[in-house]
Design a protein around this motif. Structure first.
Motif, PDB file in Angstrom:
ATOM      1  N   ALA A  72       3.646  -8.911  -7.655  1.00 26.33           N
ATOM      2  CA  ALA A  72       3.386  -7.832  -6.703  1.00 26.33           C
ATOM      3  C   ALA A  72       2.437  -6.809  -7.334  1.00 26.33           C
ATOM      4  O   ALA A  72       2.186  -6.530  -8.244  1.00 26.33           O
ATOM      5  N   ILE A  73       1.609  -6.673  -6.186  1.00 21.83           N
ATOM      6  CA  ILE A  73       0.311  -5.545  -6.249  1.00 21.83           C
ATOM      7  C   ILE A  73       0.698  -4.296  -5.484  1.00 21.83           C
ATOM      8  O   ILE A  73       0.845  -4.447  -4.250  1.00 21.83           O
ATOM      9  N   PHE A  74       0.762  -3.256  -6.161  1.00 25.01           N
ATOM     10  CA  PHE A  74       0.960  -1.970  -5.507  1.00 25.01           C
ATOM     11  C   PHE A  74      -0.413  -1.335  -5.440  1.00 25.01           C
ATOM     12  O   PHE A  74      -1.069  -0.917  -6.469  1.00 25.01           O
ATOM     13  N   ASN A  75      -0.903  -0.888  -4.247  1.00 26.40           N
ATOM     14  CA  ASN A  75      -2.095  -0.281  -4.177  1.00 26.40           C
ATOM     15  C   ASN A  75      -2.043   1.361  -4.040  1.00 26.40           C
ATOM     16  O   ASN A  75      -1.291   1.882  -3.096  1.00 26.40           O
ATOM     17  N   LEU A  76      -2.643   1.956  -4.830  1.00 30.03           N
ATOM     18  CA  LEU A  76      -2.464   3.582  -4.921  1.00 30.03           C
ATOM     19  C   LEU A  76      -3.641   4.247  -4.542  1.00 30.03           C
ATOM     20  O   LEU A  76      -4.547   3.885  -5.112  1.00 30.03           O
ATOM     21  N   SER A  77      -3.828   5.501  -3.716  1.00 33.05           N
ATOM     22  CA  SER A  77      -5.087   5.773  -3.484  1.00 33.05           C
ATOM     23  C   SER A  77      -4.816   7.518  -3.711  1.00 33.05           C
ATOM     24  O   SER A  77      -3.570   8.165  -3.563  1.00 33.05           O
TER      25      SER A  77
ATOM     26  N   TYR B 191       0.904  -1.199   0.086  1.00 27.75           N
ATOM     27  CA  TYR B 191      -0.057   0.089   0.035  1.00 27.75           C
ATOM     28  C   TYR B 191       0.913   1.311  -0.015  1.00 27.75           C
ATOM     29  O   TYR B 191       1.697   1.409   0.986  1.00 27.75           O
ATOM     30  N   ILE B 192       0.829   2.150  -1.160  1.00 34.04           N
ATOM     31  CA  ILE B 192       1.607   3.304  -1.288  1.00 34.04           C
ATOM     32  C   ILE B 192       1.082   4.496  -0.787  1.00 34.04           C
ATOM     33  O   ILE B 192      -0.219   4.563  -1.147  1.00 34.04           O
ATOM     34  N   GLY B 193       1.818   5.383  -0.266  1.00 27.53           N
ATOM     35  CA  GLY B 193       0.977   6.687   0.137  1.00 27.53           C
ATOM     36  C   GLY B 193      -0.061   6.462   1.175  1.00 27.53           C
ATOM     37  O   GLY B 193       0.179   5.900   2.009  1.00 27.53           O
ATOM     38  N   LYS B 194      -1.183   7.016   0.940  1.00 27.70           N
ATOM     39  CA  LYS B 194      -2.231   6.962   1.775  1.00 27.70           C
ATOM     40  C   LYS B 194      -3.073   5.825   1.471  1.00 27.70           C
ATOM     41  O   LYS B 194      -4.114   5.839   2.085  1.00 27.70           O
TER      42      LYS B 194
END
Length: 271
Positions: A266-271, A38-41
Motif C-alpha cells: 500500500a502506498i500512502f501519499n502525504l502532502s 491520498y491522505i489529507g490534501k
C-alpha cells in the motif's frame, strides 16, 4: 464426437477447479497488487511524500516476486518504507531478510516493527535489529521516532506485537513530538481498538497487517483469522474516529495459498 451432458459438466468442473488452484497457489501469491491512497490534501497533482507499507513477508526465499518488488520500490523512491511485522518466521531466515533488504536502495529510510512470528519463531531480536540497522531501517518496539522531509515532519510510532510480545501504546508515545503527520504501526489490528480510545496524542492513521486478508477469503467471508485479528480482515476501518488500514500482506502462513486475498503493498501519499 458426441459429448454427453455428464462429461461436459465434469470437464467444466475440472477446468474450474484447475483455475481455482492456479489462482490459490500461484496467481494471488506471486502477483502483488498496489493499492494507493491520498491522505489529507494530497492528490495525484500535488507534490507528495510517499510512504509504502510492506507487511507479512514471511520470507522463505528471494524469488522473482520479491526481486520485482524491490525493483519497483527502487523506481518508486518513497521517502519511507514501513514494515509492519512478520518479516520472517524462522531464526535461520534472518540472513534471508538481510539479502532482501539489500536489494532495496539503502538511501530509502525504513521503519520496522515486530509481529507475532518474530517471537514464535524464536528469532534473536538483537541479530534482527542489527540487520535492520545495516539496511537503514529502524526497529521500533514501543517507541516513536520523527523524520523530517523538507518542511514536513512525520512521527512514526511502533507498537510491540499484541499476541507474541508486550504491546504498550502509552509507553510507545512517551517520546512523541508534535508533527505534521503521526502514523502508528501495530501488527495485530485487534489492539487498534485500544489505541483508538487513547485521544491525548493525534494520530492520522494506524497501519496493521497480520490477517493476510483472511488468506482464504470467500466473497468477503474469511473463515480463518489468526488470534489478534479481532473483527478486522483487510482495508480501511474507522473506530472511535481513528482510521486504520489492514494490509493483506505479501507472504503466507501455515497454508502456502491465497484465495480472494491477493498479496499487496500500500502506498500512502502525504502532502
Amino acid at each position: 464426437m458426441k459429448v454427453t451432458r455428464r462429461k461436459f459438466i465434469r470437464t467444466g468442473l475440472l477446468v474450474t477447479l484447475g483455475a481455482v488452484l492456479v489462482d490459490m497457489f500461484w496467481f494471488e501469491k506471486f502477483f502483488i497488487e498496489t493499492n494507493e491512497f491520498y491522505i489529507g490534501k494530497a492528490t495525484k497533482e500535488t507534490t507528495n511524500i510517499k510512504v509504502v507499507q510492506i507487511s507479512d513477508l514471511h520470507l522463505q526465499s528471494i524469488n522473482s516476486q520479491l526481486s520485482r518488488l524491490a525493483s519497483k520500490l527502487n523506481k518508486l523512491k518513497p521517502e519511507l518504507i514501513l514494515i509492519t511485522g512478520d518479516a520472517i518466521d524462522k531464526a535461520q531466515n534472518v540472513s534471508l531478510l538481510n539479502d532482501f533488504l539489500k536489494l532495496i536502495d539503502k538511501q530509502i529510510k525504513k521503519v520496522a516493527i515486530l509481529g507475532n512470528w518474530e517471537y514464535w519463531g524464536n528469532i534473536d531480536l538483537n541479530e534482527l535489529n542489527k540487520v535492520y540497522l545495516e539496511n537503514n531501517c529502524t526497529l521500533l518496539v514501543n517507541q516513536t521516532t520523527q523524520y523530517l522531509f523538507g518542511d514536513t515532519s512525520i512521527s512514526i510510532t511502533g507498537v510491540d506485537d499484541f499476541v507474541g510480545g508486550n504491546a504498550n501504546y502509552n509507553a510507545a508515545i512517551k517520546d512523541y513530538k508534535k508533527s505534521d503527520y503521526h502514523i502508528v504501526l501495530n501488527h495485530c489490528p485487534q489492539y487498534n481498538d485500544y489505541i483508538s480510545t487513547q485521544i491525548d496524542t493525534h494520530v492520522d492513521f494506524i497501519l496493521s497487517g497480520h490477517t493476510h486478508g483472511g488468506q482464504i477469503n470467500l466473497l468477503g467471508f474469511a473463515p480463518f483469522l489468526p488470534p489478534g485479528s479481532g473483527k478486522y480482515v483487510k482495508g480501511w476501518y474507522t473506530q472511535n474516529n481513528s482510521k486504520f488500514y489492514v494490509s493483506k500482506g505479501i507472504g503466507t502462513s501455515m497454508l502456502p495459498a491465497r484465495f480472494g486475498a491477493r498479496a499487496e503493498i500500500a502506498i500512502f501519499n502525504l502532502s
